[in-house]
Design an enzyme around this catalytic site. Sequence first.
Site, PDB file in Angstrom:
ATOM      1  N   ARG A   1      27.123   7.722   2.880  1.00  0.00           N
ATOM      2  CA  ARG A   1      28.337   8.441   2.928  1.00  0.00           C
ATOM      3  C   ARG A   1      28.153   8.701   4.794  1.00  0.00           C
ATOM      4  NH1 ARG A   1      26.819  13.300  -1.062  1.00  0.00           N
ATOM      5  NH2 ARG A   1      24.661  12.427  -0.454  1.00  0.00           N
TER       6      ARG A   1
ATOM      7  N   ASP B   1      29.086  10.421   8.417  1.00  0.00           N
ATOM      8  CA  ASP B   1      29.345  11.630   9.013  1.00  0.00           C
ATOM      9  C   ASP B   1      30.706  11.562   9.889  1.00  0.00           C
ATOM     10  OD1 ASP B   1      27.168  13.006   7.827  1.00  0.00           O
ATOM     11  OD2 ASP B   1      25.996  12.474   9.753  1.00  0.00           O
TER      12      ASP B   1
ATOM     13  N   ARG C   1      21.006   7.796  14.509  1.00  0.00           N
ATOM     14  CA  ARG C   1      21.465   8.661  16.062  1.00  0.00           C
ATOM     15  C   ARG C   1      20.203   9.167  16.348  1.00  0.00           C
ATOM     16  NH1 ARG C   1      26.067  12.391  13.770  1.00  0.00           N
ATOM     17  NH2 ARG C   1      25.812  13.372  15.824  1.00  0.00           N
TER      18      ARG C   1
END
Length: 264
Positions: free
Chosen positions: A49, A51, A196
């Site tokens: 999933r 973002d 990230r």
Amino acid sequence: MRIALGVEYAGDAFRGWQSQANALTVQDHLEAALAGIAGQSVRLHCAGRTDAGVHATAQVAHFDVSVVRPLGAWVRGVNNKLPRSVAVRWAAEVSETFHARFSAVSRRYRYVLHNAPVRPAILSGRVGWFHLPLNEHAMSDAAARLEGLHDFSSFRAAGCQAKSPLKVMHEARVHRQGEYVIFDFWANAFLHHMVRNLVGALVYVGKGTYPPAWVEELLHARDRVHAAPTFPADGLYLCGVEYQPHWPLPNEGRIIAVPRIPLS
């Protein structure tokens, strides 16, 4: 009948993968398009999933349906009902024991960072940007220290719902192509915001704030407060999901597609 799909999308056009009340997510658009072909409601399950703002060149999803349609209908027919920023690349019939998420044995992410004094315009939203010069050799040294089985708690978002922070990083690589720095990560699974946060730490190394060994200190600390800020989603791509070769998927279950960014 269970159908697996390969999906590509530009994440800056959506509010992430997972369905929301506003119906502005990748899942919402795909489920509506699939329902139009199936003539019944459809629920998708994906390998990872993503973002809001995160892109995918090789997302994998599956759904169950009680009607029979040619596989081409799940590709060309569905694409005719989708916005231009998302497309189904392939469809395959699989057994009901296949699960896009739980059957996956590893995933690959790539972060594309434009490293130049002036921000990009044409690729805005499709690449990250950092204005100070970065030492790709130091970042490559630091990235190699991430490989192996580690507790990645220092790179985990506060709201992460993963049961364990222990992940196996098969490969972590950094290289430069002109004004672009490319970060490649291959692991059995990833925590929320993990890539990230890793890129943020490696950029701190690249700009000289910390030596490459600092990432080892972060791993041992197992505490997010000691690490660098989370890097923007713009340049992040889910570009690979791997499965056991017995599944009837393209490339014997190794679904890898490197984002095609014009690198100078």
